[in-house]
Design a protein around this motif. Sequence first.
Motif, PDB file in Angstrom:
ATOM      1  N   GLY A 195       0.830  -1.195   0.000  1.00 43.96           N
ATOM      2  CA  GLY A 195       0.000   0.000   0.000  1.00 43.96           C
ATOM      3  C   GLY A 195       0.865   1.245   0.000  1.00 43.96           C
ATOM      4  N   ASP A 196       0.593   2.164   0.946  1.00 44.08           N
ATOM      5  CA  ASP A 196       1.392   3.384   1.075  1.00 44.08           C
ATOM      6  C   ASP A 196       2.685   3.130   1.855  1.00 44.08           C
ATOM      7  N   TYR A 197       2.890   1.902   2.286  1.00 41.21           N
ATOM      8  CA  TYR A 197       4.074   1.538   3.057  1.00 41.21           C
ATOM      9  C   TYR A 197       5.025   0.712   2.189  1.00 41.21           C
ATOM     10  N   ALA A 198       6.211   0.497   2.720  1.00 40.47           N
ATOM     11  CA  ALA A 198       7.172  -0.397   2.073  1.00 40.47           C
ATOM     12  C   ALA A 198       7.803  -1.256   3.163  1.00 40.47           C
ATOM     13  N   ARG A 199       7.982  -2.527   2.854  1.00 42.15           N
ATOM     14  CA  ARG A 199       8.626  -3.429   3.817  1.00 42.15           C
ATOM     15  C   ARG A 199      10.052  -3.700   3.363  1.00 42.15           C
ATOM     16  N   LEU A 200      11.008  -3.367   4.219  1.00 40.85           N
ATOM     17  CA  LEU A 200      12.422  -3.544   3.920  1.00 40.85           C
ATOM     18  C   LEU A 200      12.864  -4.918   4.411  1.00 40.85           C
ATOM     19  N   HIS A 201      13.407  -5.731   3.522  1.00 41.55           N
ATOM     20  CA  HIS A 201      13.839  -7.088   3.884  1.00 41.55           C
ATOM     21  C   HIS A 201      15.356  -7.124   4.006  1.00 41.55           C
ATOM     22  N   THR A 202      15.837  -7.530   5.167  1.00 42.34           N
ATOM     23  CA  THR A 202      17.265  -7.707   5.421  1.00 42.34           C
ATOM     24  C   THR A 202      17.516  -9.158   5.814  1.00 42.34           C
ATOM     25  N   ASP A 203      18.771  -9.504   6.015  1.00 41.24           N
ATOM     26  CA  ASP A 203      19.097 -10.875   6.436  1.00 41.24           C
ATOM     27  C   ASP A 203      18.544 -11.175   7.828  1.00 41.24           C
ATOM     28  N   ASP A 204      18.334 -10.130   8.623  1.00 41.67           N
ATOM     29  CA  ASP A 204      17.897 -10.324  10.014  1.00 41.67           C
ATOM     30  C   ASP A 204      16.392 -10.210  10.203  1.00 41.67           C
ATOM     31  N   GLY A 205      15.644  -9.872   9.165  1.00 40.00           N
ATOM     32  CA  GLY A 205      14.204  -9.712   9.331  1.00 40.00           C
ATOM     33  C   GLY A 205      13.678  -8.645   8.386  1.00 40.00           C
TER      34      GLY A 205
END
Length: 278
Positions: A195-205
């Motif tokens: 949506g209006d957000y973004a989810r940042l994916h890293t190695d830790d979560g």
Amino acid sequence: MLRVLAVDDEKPLLEELLYLLRSDPRVSTAEGASDATEALRRVTRALECGPDGPDGIDVVFLDIHMAGLTGLDVARLLAGFAAPPLIVFVTAHEGFAVQAFDLKAVDYVLKPVRPERLAEAVRRACAQLARAAEPAAPGDPVGAPASPPPVVPAQRRPAPEVTVADRSAEQIAVELGGVTRFVAIADIAYVEAQGDYARLHTDDGSHLVRIPLSTLEERWAARGFVRIHRRHLVALGRIDELRLDGGTTSVRVGSAELQVSRRHARELRELLMRQATG
């Protein structure tokens, strides 16, 4: 003891914030303002009376989204004063943290405000005021030119100071459990639109930020992030495999397999080929 001005155009939220601030033993006075104009008037009067005047203000707890001037506008105006009060932003919106710290905010507290999180913001404000009040080193007369810095051996030379601008270029602010943390952009493998957000994916979560994917695409293009789908932005250097299966294209990034849309497939293949051949 802190003298505080809290600013919020929603009366129930302002009253709750004032209640929490007045309950803190480190706060001597806490007054409220219901809009930016009133806040600026009070701060101006406080500065005219001097730091020890009866209307003095040490810290402004400031909402961001208000009718008329926003909290960010107020902070920019206050920054023009010779000795402005400290700023703590109190907001329901995650996406302004980088701008807030660019304005030298002491802290960035998300609503709904938890007492322990607000107490931490008060602690930070007290600590910053205490550092500012520390006397100059003995033997340094007022107005005398600063002594040249001591020669430090190369192997012990202190690291250069990281400025707010450096931080905003290398990191992104995220909210986790009521605490603002900074995630290194280099640690982000891919970004997913929600949506209006973004989810940042890293190695830790993963971390959720209130920034549109299109904005991150523009900001991070020079850092090697490429759009592969309307939902995904990927760090080119974190792609482990490119898979072609019939008429579909996908990439593997760590343990995640992400679809590549047809409009982005050709450009992505060319970028990966250029990267592979140096």
